[in-house]
Design an enzyme around this catalytic site. Sequence first.
Site, PDB file in Angstrom:
ATOM      1  N   GLY A   1      -6.100   3.358 -11.026  1.00  9.97           N
ATOM      2  CA  GLY A   1      -5.052   3.657  -9.556  1.00  9.97           C
ATOM      3  C   GLY A   1      -4.863   3.043  -8.180  1.00  9.97           C
ATOM      4  N   HIS A   2      -4.617   3.915  -7.298  1.00 12.25           N
ATOM      5  CA  HIS A   2      -4.747   3.627  -5.418  1.00 12.25           C
ATOM      6  C   HIS A   2      -6.063   3.641  -5.615  1.00 12.25           C
ATOM      7  CE1 HIS A   2      -2.994   2.772  -2.298  1.00 12.25           C
ATOM      8  NE2 HIS A   2      -3.582   3.982  -1.672  1.00 12.25           N
TER       9      HIS A   2
END
Length: 297
Positions: free
Chosen positions: A263-264
């Site tokens: 993810g981020h």
Amino acid sequence: MSLVRYKTAEVSGVRIFYREARNVGAPKLLLLHGFPTASHMFRGLLPVAAEKFDVIAPDLPGFGQSEMPAREKFLYTFENIARVIERFTEIVNFDRFALYVFDYGAPTGFRMAVRHPERITAIISQNGNAYEEGLSDGWTPIRAYWESASQANRQALRTFLTPETTTWQYTHGVPDPTIVSPDGRNLDNYYLARPGADEIQLDLLGDYKNNVALYPSFQRYFRTHKPPFLAVWGKNDPFFLPSGAEAFKRDIPEAKVRFFDTGHFALETHCAEIAKVISGFLGDQAKQHKMSQDLEH
């Protein structure tokens, strides 16, 4: 392995905290963090990178261990943050360096590159966007605030500052959330809970529209100067889409793009893999630089 040291510098009236792993004589690398974190996000990368590079990672003004001046004394815009960090690089004698930018670090670093292209030897972007197509629907409530800076729209953005949202940012898109240490998000939540931090972060969410307005300027810099460029991207990022990473190739055809199944906060799950890619990328740049110097002499 170089020791990591923790220091502060007085920069334009703001006390800036930074981590450094100095490798004197090696190519310089500046690490710029994003929201809602601080330089601690590089705790795994920094000592590894220092085996080959001279590395510094500051906390942006208002973030982490850096000073958080009152809003009445410091205007929290990305332009002001970029100017403080630009001056910081001069104070710590980072004259020419590679940039590693993440999230908020991208519009900070790209402003610096536009103003002083001669200082930038290469750019690594970890989910640091510069293209409209890279912005997901997750920006919809923030865009609403850009269009109408009403109190209601500002209040709606407070959901981005909650502990639950921070945890979600760290774990969304991660195939196995149990490998994500809680330390990073807990520290970020501590910083977000400080008196006055919420209003500062809301100011910056509002000011982000000025980063988007500068995208054409950033892209012109990429086309004109074509810095060696590497994008290392968590492909499941809920805010910055893979198309934003691919878009760099439009202006820098030789740009390299690597996606990771995370993810981020890609460094939380893929630090070793990203460090290896960075080392190869910057190592190639250093070799080419040395060859060109040898030819000149």
